[in-house]
Scaffold this motif. Structure first.
Motif, mmCIF file in Angstrom:
data_model
loop_
_atom_site.group_PDB
_atom_site.id
_atom_site.type_symbol
_atom_site.label_atom_id
_atom_site.label_comp_id
_atom_site.label_asym_id
_atom_site.label_seq_id
_atom_site.Cartn_x
_atom_site.Cartn_y
_atom_site.Cartn_z
ATOM 1 N N ALA A 192 8.666 7.883 3.444
ATOM 2 C CA ALA A 192 9.513 8.862 2.731
ATOM 3 C C ALA A 192 8.972 10.256 2.987
ATOM 4 N N LEU A 193 9.905 11.218 3.019
ATOM 5 C CA LEU A 193 9.520 12.614 3.149
ATOM 6 C C LEU A 193 9.458 13.129 1.712
ATOM 7 N N ALA A 194 8.220 13.332 1.247
ATOM 8 C CA ALA A 194 7.997 13.560 -0.178
ATOM 9 C C ALA A 194 8.888 14.651 -0.747
ATOM 10 N N GLY A 195 9.607 14.299 -1.801
ATOM 11 C CA GLY A 195 10.402 15.274 -2.537
ATOM 12 C C GLY A 195 11.702 15.637 -1.883
ATOM 13 N N VAL A 196 11.933 15.165 -0.667
ATOM 14 C CA VAL A 196 13.133 15.581 0.044
ATOM 15 C C VAL A 196 14.087 14.411 0.244
ATOM 16 N N MET A 197 13.611 13.367 0.922
ATOM 17 C CA MET A 197 14.483 12.223 1.184
ATOM 18 C C MET A 197 13.667 11.008 1.589
ATOM 19 N N GLY A 198 14.193 9.827 1.257
ATOM 20 C CA GLY A 198 13.529 8.577 1.624
ATOM 21 C C GLY A 198 13.727 8.270 3.101
ATOM 22 N N GLY A 199 13.059 7.192 3.512
ATOM 23 C CA GLY A 199 13.168 6.793 4.905
ATOM 24 C C GLY A 199 14.125 5.631 5.091
ATOM 25 N N LEU A 200 14.652 5.532 6.284
ATOM 26 C CA LEU A 200 15.632 4.491 6.590
ATOM 27 C C LEU A 200 15.004 3.097 6.518
ATOM 28 N N ASP A 201 13.725 3.003 6.921
ATOM 29 C CA ASP A 201 13.094 1.686 7.047
ATOM 30 C C ASP A 201 12.878 0.967 5.717
ATOM 31 N N THR A 202 12.736 1.715 4.642
ATOM 32 C CA THR A 202 12.464 1.067 3.349
ATOM 33 C C THR A 202 13.641 1.237 2.396
ATOM 34 N N GLU A 223 0.827 -1.197 0.000
ATOM 35 C CA GLU A 223 0.000 0.000 0.000
ATOM 36 C C GLU A 223 0.866 1.254 0.000
ATOM 37 N N VAL A 224 0.543 2.190 -0.881
ATOM 38 C CA VAL A 224 1.283 3.465 -0.940
ATOM 39 C C VAL A 224 0.286 4.596 -0.733
ATOM 40 N N ILE A 225 0.504 5.376 0.315
ATOM 41 C CA ILE A 225 -0.387 6.493 0.614
ATOM 42 C C ILE A 225 0.429 7.784 0.558
ATOM 43 N N VAL A 226 -0.098 8.780 -0.142
ATOM 44 C CA VAL A 226 0.546 10.104 -0.147
ATOM 45 C C VAL A 226 -0.358 11.009 0.683
ATOM 46 N N ARG A 227 0.184 11.566 1.751
ATOM 47 C CA ARG A 227 -0.662 12.358 2.656
ATOM 48 C C ARG A 227 0.140 13.477 3.306
ATOM 49 N N ASN A 228 -0.571 14.395 3.922
ATOM 50 C CA ASN A 228 0.100 15.391 4.747
ATOM 51 C C ASN A 228 0.610 14.701 6.009
ATOM 52 N N ALA A 229 1.760 15.148 6.455
ATOM 53 C CA ALA A 229 2.272 14.568 7.709
ATOM 54 C C ALA A 229 1.398 15.072 8.859
ATOM 55 N N ASN A 230 1.495 14.402 9.969
ATOM 56 C CA ASN A 230 0.802 14.871 11.171
ATOM 57 C C ASN A 230 1.749 15.781 11.940
ATOM 58 N N ASP A 231 1.161 16.698 12.685
ATOM 59 C CA ASP A 231 2.013 17.537 13.526
ATOM 60 C C ASP A 231 2.750 16.649 14.526
ATOM 61 N N ASN A 232 4.039 16.901 14.655
ATOM 62 C CA ASN A 232 4.909 16.151 15.568
ATOM 63 C C ASN A 232 5.097 14.692 15.194
ATOM 64 N N GLU A 233 4.759 14.341 13.959
ATOM 65 C CA GLU A 233 5.030 12.981 13.495
ATOM 66 C C GLU A 233 6.550 12.815 13.397
ATOM 67 N N LEU A 234 7.059 11.695 13.903
ATOM 68 C CA LEU A 234 8.505 11.462 13.863
ATOM 69 C C LEU A 234 8.826 10.588 12.668
ATOM 70 N N SER A 294 5.524 18.274 10.416
ATOM 71 C CA SER A 294 4.299 18.992 10.739
ATOM 72 C C SER A 294 3.323 18.794 9.582
ATOM 73 N N VAL A 295 2.128 19.280 9.775
ATOM 74 C CA VAL A 295 1.078 19.075 8.784
ATOM 75 C C VAL A 295 1.403 19.818 7.481
ATOM 76 N N GLU A 296 2.409 20.683 7.546
ATOM 77 C CA GLU A 296 2.835 21.406 6.338
ATOM 78 C C GLU A 296 3.668 20.526 5.410
ATOM 79 N N ASP A 297 4.151 19.378 5.915
ATOM 80 C CA ASP A 297 5.009 18.502 5.108
ATOM 81 C C ASP A 297 4.164 17.408 4.464
ATOM 82 N N ILE A 298 4.679 16.850 3.368
ATOM 83 C CA ILE A 298 3.997 15.710 2.741
ATOM 84 C C ILE A 298 4.856 14.471 2.955
ATOM 85 N N VAL A 299 4.199 13.347 3.226
ATOM 86 C CA VAL A 299 4.948 12.098 3.361
ATOM 87 C C VAL A 299 4.318 11.035 2.473
#
Lengths: 348, 796
Positions: free
Chosen positions: B316-326, B279-290, B302-307
């Protein structure tokens, strides 16, 4: 009688010879010409003479009087010159000793450059205007086709006061203000010198405060060719008649096309030297044709009006012109630095 | 953007074009460059074979090798631990150049060495791109290397790089293909695009994975799956091109994502498909999401970011960098390729906050929607070519981007009007063809179709700018505008400032310019108008956080700077604004202020030394006001002034209104005698000034009379002159103070002031009697009103 006259003459010459001060000369005058002087004494004898004799002796005495007078006057002149010479000799000074310090104050080099540029543009019919340094985001960015979030805002990191107010990062907001304020939407020819601020750490080439001169001309049928002509005029006026202008396309959000202007190196004439870093050209200002969005934002119809704008950096011009290496010198105000600008300029 | 010549050559024929010249041509299309460098700045490197390799008799780490590099067997002493017989190696011959080093015949531990066997590190590649083994040992070449041939050519390191400094609007040039189009327009050459074609296998990705875009900050998201990749090292050409572009090679899979990004300008992200899930979901991040990025750092979102997230958490942090887990690791088998378009402002804000990356830089500047799918397939193609992957059928697709080319209607007149040229249609047609912009033309009217790759060309003027570029701005003939003749004008305030500068300069004062921003507490030191400080939200430093409300502290700073450098005679002024807020309004008030200390006019051997004191500064202020046309309209008043010497300062009044102050700076601030003045230019501007009117030279003689009063020491001179002037009326033409005496001849609390008066009647000769009447009246008035005693009539 004649013998007596001769005697008087001889005595006079002897007396005059002895006199060496002006004040003593008067005594001699009295001795011969005074009421009880020797000539008066002789005159008193005339009455005892025959008419013939009277006439003859009278004329002789008259001649004697004149002669004595002349002699005394001659001596007087001589003594006067002598005394003047003595006085001058006694007042002699050493002219090589240092002078008393008298000086004008100096005009700050940035002001000199701005004054020079103002004078040129006024002569071409431009008005010198001004705008606030504490500026609205609206004028500093938005009206200039730089909406919030625009990447080009990055290069102009700003000092904000509130979300909507900031210290202007450029003099370009005066473009928008001038066009806005022109209610008839008639042609415009202005330059605007002033202070601007960017959130940069101060070093040899950066200053958080510096100056700019904005230029704007809006009219029907203004083209890149006109811009080039005006910039050439500017370069020749500031850096000498032989200067040429070279345009390189660039990007500024408030102009399209945007053009960087280089001036042929005034030091080497284009052969390449340390000032132009071997290229023969020196980057001097940013310019371009006013972006239609800016015209529209300020109530001008871009289908009718076109215009050019340019921004000159007086610091850069001064650094080039006067060979200043550190932009901070302008704001440190070291007297030794300021005192360099105590004279007129040489040949361009 | 670093552009490799080899990489660029894949898409445009630049054979025979000097790369430096190409860079210069690009400058005149608006693309400046920072530098032109060689990938490996070396000369004279050849391939050699190690024929013999023995331990050096006099050294424990050197080897004595016999190497054939085309001229028979030559002895080379080599210090590398991995050198061995039969190896094919890179040899720097005698006379070869490695950067700044020239190889010479040498003697090492007593034996002659005719060259050097090189490691990869010695070939001039930056160490950040190299592995440890590249630095420690010599480079050993494959079997296909031919003795005596050019080693750099064999290694494909014979490349040149232009490092372009691109303008913010040219996101399209963040791709080699984009650069190829630009170069093509300059040299009139066509771009060759790669042929992208994949043999695809089951299962279709849409049957195994699901995509859900839940944010409006993502206009396009495509995903494709490649199975069974084998992780290894990339081909040299891929590695070299990445290095040339400033990207560190990692492995054959990760390198492909970067390679395709460089080709097309579309950032891609490769996930380990098995770690990602279905499953691949593109969404706004949650505030204080780690979220932990690839570099192992935990970030707070924060909710201003897309993940991008799977059914569990952000990957993944959309457009910026992937995540360590994947992350793609050495044991990764299956790859999920993402190619998308994220909102540029969002990516910009996130990356400003978190980190800038090659990817975020491209998203910020914009992505061509028509390249996303090609880039995705290209990545799949290269994974199958260089990482043994099998490409799955189909793709995950979310697409609400506008894929239409842009239409710009323009006339020949429009173009010539802005450029000031006389281009004809055939010239314009030629330029448009070079730009690879399609167009239709009817008469002088063009309908141009601008490809989506040119995100910066949207309106007529953008197109005109492009035409100007290709035509050449330096081919435009300059002229002066043919506008109506008019007089240039200057603001009254600026004229006033210029006059003030002229006066102060003529009085020996140097103009200074100081900073508008000051630190805490500075504004409160000296008198200021009512209002609030204007404070910066985010100052650079504590000492530059508030806009100044007085010029005096800045002048004192200049004074202190110069005194510390042994320049003690200071005479300076500044004209500039002070800033404050009143009733919510921002006020900028023009001021002029000066500072004097030490001596002004001096000649030591001659005992001339005009020292700065209150009266000199007062003289400057008076002369300035007189020059500006305010003779007889100014006065001085004693008042308490913060920061000023209580006994040696005064307010300056113009038409009885305060416009500034002058005096000695309080000794608690400046221990030396420092005098300042501050005047509001704005207040002066409010006043009108009468024109100059010539006065007739008096025909009748004047009468001079002197008199002196003994008064209490607190009686001011001004209070006496006021009475004298009032009584004297129009017949009193001048009053001068010629002596002030305090001492034994007057009482302890007394002083004597002596005046010289000039009487004049412009219409007749004054009679003694007339003067005496006035004179006696003056004495009487001063005596009664100020409790004064006439000291001496006819003083002299």
């Amino acid at each position: 009688m004649e013998k007596k006259i001769l005697e008087i003459k001889e005595n006079l010459l002897k007396d005059l010879e002895k006199v060496d001060l002006l004040k003593n000369l008067n005594d001699i005058k009295v001795k011969y010409l005074g009421k009880k002087g020797s000539i008066s004494e002789l005159s008193s004898c005339i009455k005892d003479l025959s008419n013939d004799q009277k006439k003859k002796v009278g004329s002789l005495l008259n001649d004697l009087k004149n002669e004595v007078n002349t002699k005394i006057e001659e001596k007087k002149k001589l003594l006067e010159i002598e005394e003047m010479n003595k006085k001058i000799e006694s007042e002699k000074i050493d002219v090589t000793l240092p002078s008393t310090s008298i000086k004008m104050g100096t005009t700050h080099p940035l002001t000199r450059i701005i004054d020079e540029i103002e004078t040129l543009f006024i002569s071409m019919g431009f008005d010198v205007v001004e705008g606030p340094e504490v500026e609205q985001d609206l004028y500093n960015f938005e009206k200039l086709n730089l909406p919030k979030g625009h990447p080009a805002r990055d290069s102009q990191d700003s000092f904000y006061i509130t979300e909507e107010m900031l210290l202007r990062t450029q003099t370009s907001p005066v473009q928008a203000r001038t066009m806005d304020a022109n209610l008839e939407k008639s042609p415009i020819r202005v330059i605007c010198p002033g202070k601007v601020y960017r959130r940069d750490d101060d070093d040899a080439t950066h200053s958080h405060q510096f100056t700019q001169i904005e230029g704007l001309m809006v009219d029907k049928n203004i083209s890149v060719a006109d811009l080039k002509g005006v910039l050439e005029m500017f370069a020749k006026n500031l850096f000498g008649e032989d200067r040429e202008i070279r345009l390189r396309p660039s990007f500024f959000p408030f102009t399209e096309p945007s053009l960087e202007a280089d001036v042929s190196c005034f030091k080497c004439g284009g052969k390449g030297c340390s000032i132009c870093k071997g290229t023969g050209w020196i980057e001097i200002l940013g310019s371009g044709m006013v972006h239609p969005n800016v015209l529209r934002n300020c109530g001008y119809d871009p289908e009718i009006y076109t215009g050019f704008a340019f921004g000159i950096g007086p610091e850069r011009v001064a650094m080039l012109k006067y060979g200043i290496n550190d932009i901070r010198s302008f704001y440190t105000n070291d007297m030794r630095f300021l005192n360099t600008f105590d004279r007129v300029e040489g040949e361009k | 953007m670093r552009v490799s010549k080899k990489f660029l050559s894949d898409y445009i024929d630049i054979e025979g074009i000097n790369y430096k010249e190409l860079a210069e041509e690009m400058v005149f299309c608006g693309n400046e460059y920072e530098s032109i460098t060689k990938l490996s700045d070396c000369e004279g490197l050849v391939i050699g074979k190690v024929l013999e390799c023995e331990k050096h008799p006099n050294s424990d780490h050197l080897h004595v090798c016999k190497v054939d590099y085309g001229d028979g067997s030559k002895q080379i002493i080599c210090g590398a631990p991995n050198v061995d017989k039969d190896q094919l190696v890179v040899v720097a011959k005698i006379g070869a150049r490695l950067g700044d080093i020239v190889i010479k015949k040498a003697t090492l531990a007593g034996l002659e060495s005719n060259g050097m066997i090189c490691s990869l590190a010695e070939l001039g590649l930056e160490s950040k791109y190299l592995k440890e083994e590249d630095k420690e040992g010599i480079l050993v070449l494959n079997e296909d290397a031919k003795i005596g041939e050019d080693a750099l050519k064999y290694l494909e390191l014979d490349d040149e790089i232009i490092d372009f400094e691109l303008t913010a609007d040219r996101g399209d040039l963040l791709s080699i293909i984009g650069v190829a189009y630009e170069v093509g327009a300059i040299y009139n050459k066509k771009v060759k695009l790669p042929i992208v074609k994949n043999k695809e296998i089951d299962p279709d990705i849409t049957s195994t994975m699901k995509l859900d875009v839940k944010t409006n900050k993502c206009s396009m998201y495509l995903g494709k799956k490649v199975l069974g990749v084998k992780i290894g090292e990339s081909k040299p050409f891929i590695k070299n091109r990445l290095i040339a572009s400033g990207i560190r090679p990692i492995n054959n899979v990760v390198d492909i994502s970067n390679y395709v990004m460089l080709e097309y300008g579309c950032p891609l992200h490769f996930f380990d498909a098995d770690k990602l899930g279905n499953e691949v979901i593109v969404r706004n991040a949650n505030d204080n999401e780690l979220f932990t990025t690839l570099d192992g750092i935990e970030r707070t979102l924060s909710v201003e970011d897309i993940v991008i997230s799977n059914n569990d958490k952000a990957v993944a942090l959309a457009g910026v960098m992937g995540g360590l887990d994947t992350e793609v690791e050495n044991d990764t088998k299956n790859i999920f390729i993402e190619c998308a378009i994220f909102d540029s402002v969002t990516v910009r804000n996130t990356s400003k906050k978190i980190l800038r990356s090659e990817s975020s830089n491209r998203f910020e500047k914009g992505i061509d929607p028509n390249r996303v799918e090609i880039a995705l397939n290209r990545a799949a193609q290269l994974l199958s070519m260089y990482a043994s992957g099998s490409v799955c059928k189909g793709m995950l697709k979310y697409d609400c981007a506008d894929h239409n080319d842009k239409i710009i209607n323009i006339t020949l007149d429009d173009i010539n009007r802005v450029l000031g040229t006389e281009l004809n249609t055939s010239e314009v047609n030629e330029i448009l063809k070079r730009l690879e912009f399609k167009f239709e033309i009817k008469g002088n009217k063009y309908r141009c179709i601008i490809p989506t790759r040119r995100l910066d060309v949207n309106i007529k003027e953008d197109l005109i700018a492009e035409i100007g570029k290709i035509y050449g701005y330096n081919n435009i003939v300059s002229k002066l505008p043919s506008s109506n003749i008019k007089k240039g004008s200057i603001l009254r305030s600026e004229l006033l400032v210029k006059d003030i500068r002229k006066v102060l300069n003529s009085l020996g004062s140097n103009q200074v310019i100081t900073y508008s921003l000051v630190g805490n507490g500075i504004n409160e030191l000296f008198p200021i108008k009512n209002g609030e400080n204007i404070v910066l939200l985010d100052p650079l430093s504590e000492d530059k956080k508030i806009l100044r409300r007085s010029l005096i502290p800045s002048l004192i700073e200049v004074y202190n700077y110069n005194v510390a450098r042994n320049m003690k005679d200071i005479n300076i002024f500044e004209n500039g604004s002070v800033y404050y807020k009143v009733d919510g309004k921002y006020v900028e008030e023009k001021m002029v202020a000066g500072l004097l200390s030490g001596s002004t006019i001096k000649n030591s051997f001659n005992n001339v030394d005009l020292k700065v004191d209150f009266y000199l500064v007062k003289g400057i202020v008076e002369y300035l006001l007189k020059y500006l046309g305010f003779n007889n309209r100014y006065s001085f008043r004693v008042n308490e002034l913060s920061g000023m010497h209580g006994g040696r300062s005064a307010e300056i009044l113009l038409d009885r209104e305060v416009i500034g102050y002058l005096g000695q700076v309080s000794p608690s601030i400046c221990k030396n005698e420092v005098y300042v003045y501050s005047i509001s230019v704005e207040e002066i501007l409010k006043k009108t000034v009468r024109n100059i009117k010539s006065v007739e030279i008096p025909k009748y003689p004047s009468v001079n009379k002197d008199l002196a009063f003994v008064v209490n020491k607190d009686v001011t001179c001004a209070s006496i002159t006021e009475i004298l002037k009032k009584v004297g009326g129009r017949l009193l033409s001048n009053v001068e103070v010629f002596d002030v005496y305090v001492g034994d001849n007057v009482g302890k609390d007394e002083k004597s002031i002596a005046f010289s008066l000039t009487f004049l009647d412009p219409n007749k000769t004054l009679s003694d009697n007339e003067v005496t009447v006035i004179f006696n009246k003056m004495i009487e008035e001063v005596e009664t009103k100020l409790n004064a005693k006439l000291r001496d009539k006819n003083y002299n």
